[in-house]
Scaffold this motif. Structure first.
Motif: not given
Length: 311
Positions: A284-288, A291-297, A167-170, A173-183
């Motif tokens: 893995x589902x939460x990573x939806x 962003x879909x990139x090499x890091x999420x993979x 959670x701390x990285x998003x 990075x100032x990521x959206x709440x959706x990305x933060x919650x997913x991670x």
């Protein structure tokens, strides 16, 4: 991770020689660095280009290492990562105090990252971990411990730090709440999977040959998920075995092998690993949400690795 390792080496240094001696003994003992790896990969996933994530990743590893030093004192473990734990080499008092030193260093690193929200998330996780360890200590040799109670314990003592590490990285990075919650969900579910695999590995996993570090949970009377499931399946007919060996701590030389046989007979190890696999799939589902990139993979591949190491 090279940057994280550099920070770990720098911040574990001290003019008091025993402090880096003990810290490096455990930090360099072959740990996989999964928790800080999550922090670094999550930062890259979110497009973060600064250096603050390195400080947070090092802080995560220091928190983890500090809890291991304290755990070994509490558990009186015979082995840690294949060798004698630090408290058996240097003594309980010095191990506890070096654990405190690493906690202090962790908080200094959090401050260096420059995010009050990240500091709040990691400091809250540190408190939750301590609560989980106290609850596990209270549940030791309590054969009435249910699977739900045990899952609550590992959600605190293990999954909380995985969740915070992700959670701390998003946040940084100032990521959206959706990305933060997913991670955060990714980390929490991965932490549960990781601990359940550890539970199974302590009884040999599903391999025919037992590893050299098996049996600690059995000897220490920790009612982990495999044992809870076996007791449910065995009913009153088998309860006396678990009450004697784990409840009372009266164990003979053949009892661990008998425990493993009972776990396998009731499918408790397979069921534990199946539950671990389900948590990894939810991670893995939460990573939806991300962003879909090499890091999420890469984070998805990490979830697979965590489960497959049991085979």
């Amino acid at each position: 991770m090279t940057g994280v390792e550099t920070l770990i080496a720098e911040r574990s240094a001290s003019a008091t020689a025993v402090i880096p001696d003990i810290a490096h003994y455990l930090l360099n003992a072959g740990g996989k660095r999964i928790r800080p790896l999550i922090t670094v990969a999550a930062a890259r996933l979110c497009g973060y280009e600064g250096q603050g994530h390195l400080a947070l990743a090092a802080a995560v590893e220091f928190i983890h290492t500090a809890t291991l030093l304290h755990d070994d004192v509490v558990d009186d473990s015979a082995l840690r990562r294949g060798k004698a734990p630090a408290n058996q080499v240097w003594g309980n008092a010095q191990s506890v105090l070096v654990g405190d030193f690493l906690f202090a260093r962790a908080f200094m690193l959090m401050v260096d990252a420059g995010s009050m929200r990240a500091l709040h998330v990691l400091s809250r996780a540190a408190a939750v971990i301590a609560e989980g360890e106290v609850r596990q200590l209270a549940a030791a040799r309590q054969i009435a411990t249910t699977r739900d109670q045990y899952m609550d314990i590992i959600a605190a003592k293990t999954a909380a730090l995985f969740a915070a590490a992700a959670q701390v990285s998003p946040i940084l990075a100032g990521a959206s709440p959706r990305v933060e919650a997913g991670l955060e969900i990714y980390g929490r579910e991965l932490g549960l999977a990781f601990q359940l695999v550890d539970d199974a590995l302590d009884y040999g996993g599903v391999a025919e040959a037992l590893g050299k570090n098996t049996g600690d949970d059995f000897r220490e009377g920790k009612i982990t998920l495999p044992v809870a499931l076996a007791m449910e399946a065995g009913g009153e007919a088998e309860r006396s075995f678990w009450a004697r060996t784990m409840g009372e701590g009266v164990q003979g030389p053949e009892d661990f092998d008998e425990a493993v046989a009972r776990l396998k007979r009731h499918g408790a190890l397979d069921a534990t690993l199946e539950q671990a696999r389900a948590h990894a799939a939810r991670a893995v589902e939460a990573l939806d949400a991300a962003p879909d990139n090499v890091w999420s993979q890469s984070l998805a591949a990490l979830a697979e690795f965590v489960v497959e190491r049991a085979y």
